[in-house]
Design a protein around this motif. Structure first.
Motif, PDB file in Angstrom:
ATOM      1  N   ALA A  65       0.816  -1.219   0.000  1.00  0.00           N
ATOM      2  CA  ALA A  65       0.000   0.000   0.000  1.00  0.00           C
ATOM      3  C   ALA A  65       0.847   1.265   0.000  1.00  0.00           C
ATOM      4  O   ALA A  65       0.421   2.297  -0.520  1.00  0.00           O
ATOM      5  CB  ALA A  65      -0.940   0.001   1.207  1.00  0.00           C
ATOM      6  N   ASP A  66       2.052   1.203   0.555  1.00  0.00           N
ATOM      7  CA  ASP A  66       2.892   2.397   0.651  1.00  0.00           C
ATOM      8  C   ASP A  66       4.015   2.435  -0.380  1.00  0.00           C
ATOM      9  O   ASP A  66       4.947   3.221  -0.261  1.00  0.00           O
ATOM     10  CB  ASP A  66       3.489   2.482   2.066  1.00  0.00           C
ATOM     11  CG  ASP A  66       2.423   2.638   3.132  1.00  0.00           C
ATOM     12  OD1 ASP A  66       1.457   3.384   2.902  1.00  0.00           O
ATOM     13  OD2 ASP A  66       2.552   2.010   4.200  1.00  0.00           O
ATOM     14  N   CYS A  67       3.932   1.626  -1.415  1.00  0.00           N
ATOM     15  CA  CYS A  67       5.034   1.552  -2.382  1.00  0.00           C
ATOM     16  C   CYS A  67       5.240   2.854  -3.152  1.00  0.00           C
ATOM     17  O   CYS A  67       6.328   3.113  -3.632  1.00  0.00           O
ATOM     18  CB  CYS A  67       4.842   0.396  -3.346  1.00  0.00           C
ATOM     19  SG  CYS A  67       3.601   0.675  -4.616  1.00  0.00           S
ATOM     20  N   GLY A  68       4.226   3.684  -3.250  1.00  0.00           N
ATOM     21  CA  GLY A  68       4.344   4.925  -4.012  1.00  0.00           C
ATOM     22  C   GLY A  68       4.713   6.141  -3.182  1.00  0.00           C
ATOM     23  O   GLY A  68       4.837   7.240  -3.723  1.00  0.00           O
ATOM     24  N   VAL A  69       4.956   5.951  -1.888  1.00  0.00           N
ATOM     25  CA  VAL A  69       5.272   7.072  -1.010  1.00  0.00           C
ATOM     26  C   VAL A  69       6.534   7.785  -1.486  1.00  0.00           C
ATOM     27  O   VAL A  69       7.586   7.163  -1.636  1.00  0.00           O
ATOM     28  CB  VAL A  69       5.452   6.579   0.454  1.00  0.00           C
ATOM     29  CG1 VAL A  69       6.011   7.680   1.341  1.00  0.00           C
ATOM     30  CG2 VAL A  69       4.143   6.062   1.001  1.00  0.00           C
ATOM     31  N   ASP A  70       6.404   9.070  -1.767  1.00  0.00           N
ATOM     32  CA  ASP A  70       7.553   9.933  -2.082  1.00  0.00           C
ATOM     33  C   ASP A  70       8.377   9.435  -3.277  1.00  0.00           C
ATOM     34  O   ASP A  70       9.583   9.656  -3.334  1.00  0.00           O
ATOM     35  CB  ASP A  70       8.431  10.068  -0.826  1.00  0.00           C
ATOM     36  CG  ASP A  70       9.388  11.249  -0.895  1.00  0.00           C
ATOM     37  OD1 ASP A  70       9.120  12.200  -1.645  1.00  0.00           O
ATOM     38  OD2 ASP A  70      10.417  11.200  -0.199  1.00  0.00           O
ATOM     39  N   GLN A  71       7.754   8.735  -4.207  1.00  0.00           N
ATOM     40  CA  GLN A  71       8.461   8.260  -5.405  1.00  0.00           C
ATOM     41  C   GLN A  71       8.480   9.374  -6.447  1.00  0.00           C
ATOM     42  O   GLN A  71       7.522  10.113  -6.588  1.00  0.00           O
ATOM     43  CB  GLN A  71       7.753   7.037  -5.999  1.00  0.00           C
ATOM     44  CG  GLN A  71       7.809   5.816  -5.142  1.00  0.00           C
ATOM     45  CD  GLN A  71       9.054   4.960  -5.371  1.00  0.00           C
ATOM     46  OE1 GLN A  71      10.040   5.380  -5.961  1.00  0.00           O
ATOM     47  NE2 GLN A  71       8.997   3.739  -4.878  1.00  0.00           N
ATOM     48  N   GLY A  72       9.563   9.495  -7.169  1.00  0.00           N
ATOM     49  CA  GLY A  72       9.675  10.478  -8.230  1.00  0.00           C
ATOM     50  C   GLY A  72      10.914  10.191  -9.056  1.00  0.00           C
ATOM     51  O   GLY A  72      11.781   9.433  -8.655  1.00  0.00           O
ATOM     52  N   GLY A  73      10.998  10.777 -10.221  1.00  0.00           N
ATOM     53  CA  GLY A  73      12.165  10.582 -11.069  1.00  0.00           C
ATOM     54  C   GLY A  73      12.016   9.383 -11.978  1.00  0.00           C
ATOM     55  O   GLY A  73      10.983   8.717 -12.008  1.00  0.00           O
ATOM     56  N   PRO A  74      13.074   9.083 -12.729  1.00  0.00           N
ATOM     57  CA  PRO A  74      12.997   8.033 -13.748  1.00  0.00           C
ATOM     58  C   PRO A  74      13.082   6.610 -13.218  1.00  0.00           C
ATOM     59  O   PRO A  74      12.793   5.671 -13.929  1.00  0.00           O
ATOM     60  CB  PRO A  74      14.200   8.340 -14.645  1.00  0.00           C
ATOM     61  CG  PRO A  74      15.188   8.977 -13.726  1.00  0.00           C
ATOM     62  CD  PRO A  74      14.357   9.788 -12.760  1.00  0.00           C
ATOM     63  N   VAL A  75      13.501   6.446 -11.958  1.00  0.00           N
ATOM     64  CA  VAL A  75      13.670   5.108 -11.382  1.00  0.00           C
ATOM     65  C   VAL A  75      12.713   4.941 -10.206  1.00  0.00           C
ATOM     66  O   VAL A  75      12.635   5.793  -9.328  1.00  0.00           O
ATOM     67  CB  VAL A  75      15.128   4.873 -10.929  1.00  0.00           C
ATOM     68  CG1 VAL A  75      15.276   3.528 -10.233  1.00  0.00           C
ATOM     69  CG2 VAL A  75      16.068   4.955 -12.127  1.00  0.00           C
ATOM     70  N   TRP A  76      11.967   3.847 -10.216  1.00  0.00           N
ATOM     71  CA  TRP A  76      11.014   3.516  -9.150  1.00  0.00           C
ATOM     72  C   TRP A  76      11.700   2.545  -8.207  1.00  0.00           C
ATOM     73  O   TRP A  76      12.254   1.533  -8.627  1.00  0.00           O
ATOM     74  CB  TRP A  76       9.779   2.858  -9.771  1.00  0.00           C
ATOM     75  CG  TRP A  76       8.659   2.634  -8.811  1.00  0.00           C
ATOM     76  CD1 TRP A  76       8.474   1.534  -8.019  1.00  0.00           C
ATOM     77  CD2 TRP A  76       7.570   3.503  -8.544  1.00  0.00           C
ATOM     78  NE1 TRP A  76       7.332   1.677  -7.279  1.00  0.00           N
ATOM     79  CE2 TRP A  76       6.751   2.878  -7.585  1.00  0.00           C
ATOM     80  CE3 TRP A  76       7.198   4.760  -9.019  1.00  0.00           C
ATOM     81  CZ2 TRP A  76       5.593   3.459  -7.098  1.00  0.00           C
ATOM     82  CZ3 TRP A  76       6.040   5.333  -8.543  1.00  0.00           C
ATOM     83  CH2 TRP A  76       5.244   4.685  -7.586  1.00  0.00           C
ATOM     84  N   PHE A  77      11.692   2.849  -6.911  1.00  0.00           N
ATOM     85  CA  PHE A  77      12.333   2.002  -5.913  1.00  0.00           C
ATOM     86  C   PHE A  77      11.335   0.982  -5.377  1.00  0.00           C
ATOM     87  O   PHE A  77      10.238   1.331  -4.984  1.00  0.00           O
ATOM     88  CB  PHE A  77      12.860   2.848  -4.751  1.00  0.00           C
ATOM     89  CG  PHE A  77      13.856   3.898  -5.176  1.00  0.00           C
ATOM     90  CD1 PHE A  77      14.947   3.580  -5.973  1.00  0.00           C
ATOM     91  CD2 PHE A  77      13.700   5.205  -4.769  1.00  0.00           C
ATOM     92  CE1 PHE A  77      15.858   4.543  -6.363  1.00  0.00           C
ATOM     93  CE2 PHE A  77      14.610   6.182  -5.143  1.00  0.00           C
ATOM     94  CZ  PHE A  77      15.697   5.846  -5.938  1.00  0.00           C
ATOM     95  N   LEU A  78      11.741  -0.266  -5.376  1.00  0.00           N
ATOM     96  CA  LEU A  78      10.903  -1.352  -4.886  1.00  0.00           C
ATOM     97  C   LEU A  78      11.697  -2.129  -3.844  1.00  0.00           C
ATOM     98  O   LEU A  78      12.454  -3.033  -4.167  1.00  0.00           O
ATOM     99  CB  LEU A  78      10.491  -2.250  -6.053  1.00  0.00           C
ATOM    100  CG  LEU A  78       9.373  -3.240  -5.818  1.00  0.00           C
ATOM    101  CD1 LEU A  78       8.084  -2.542  -5.408  1.00  0.00           C
ATOM    102  CD2 LEU A  78       9.131  -4.058  -7.077  1.00  0.00           C
ATOM    103  N   PRO A  79      11.555  -1.749  -2.548  1.00  0.00           N
ATOM    104  CA  PRO A  79      12.370  -2.380  -1.511  1.00  0.00           C
ATOM    105  C   PRO A  79      11.843  -3.750  -1.105  1.00  0.00           C
ATOM    106  O   PRO A  79      10.680  -4.069  -1.306  1.00  0.00           O
ATOM    107  CB  PRO A  79      12.273  -1.401  -0.345  1.00  0.00           C
ATOM    108  CG  PRO A  79      10.929  -0.775  -0.505  1.00  0.00           C
ATOM    109  CD  PRO A  79      10.700  -0.687  -2.001  1.00  0.00           C
TER     110      PRO A  79
END
Length: 137
Positions: A65-79
């Protein structure tokens, strides 16, 4: 440990290898997506993780549910999931915007050296790196 992939058609994410050998789903370890080294992207992901509050931190989110928190730019972080008392088993769901390269953190290992036990330290002759990476291996 991190892995990165991308299928973006934008030239900003294209690497020399992709330009000369066709599009690849995985970036080479020496690739520089958007002009940034893979090591630096990993550092950026950790900075992103550490600036999130615990209640919405994607590293602690077992649902996605929180995967999109504060995401931006050309690379998406998936921890990955931060290990706790039990091993996470399950699925998370995350919607990633089209055209993003994805930096996947495949494992997380927490080593709290030098705290709290003063006897928890490298063996004589063992490098700090080998001591810290040992349990993760």
């Amino acid at each position: 440990m991190t892995a990165a992939c991308g299928v973006d058609d934008s030239p900003a994410l294209e690497t020399e290898d992709q330009a000369t050998h066709g599009r690849s789903l995985l970036f080479h370890e020496n690739a520089r997506p958007a002009g940034v080294s893979m090591e630096r992207w990993s550092e950026r992901m950790w900075k992103w993780i550490f600036r999130q509050p615990a209640e919405t931190n994607p590293l602690l989110d077992q649902t996605g549910a929180d995967c999109g928190v504060d995401q931006g730019g050309p690379v998406w972080f998936l921890p990955s999931i931060m290990p706790g008392g039990t091993v996470f088993v399950g699925e998370r769901s995350c919607t990633i915007p089209r055209g993003k390269a994805i930096l996947v953190q495949t494992a997380t290992y927490l080593n709290d050296y030098p705290c709290p036990d003063p006897n928890f330290h490298p063996a004589p002759g063992q490098s700090l790196y080998d001591f810290l990476i040992g349990p993760a291996r």
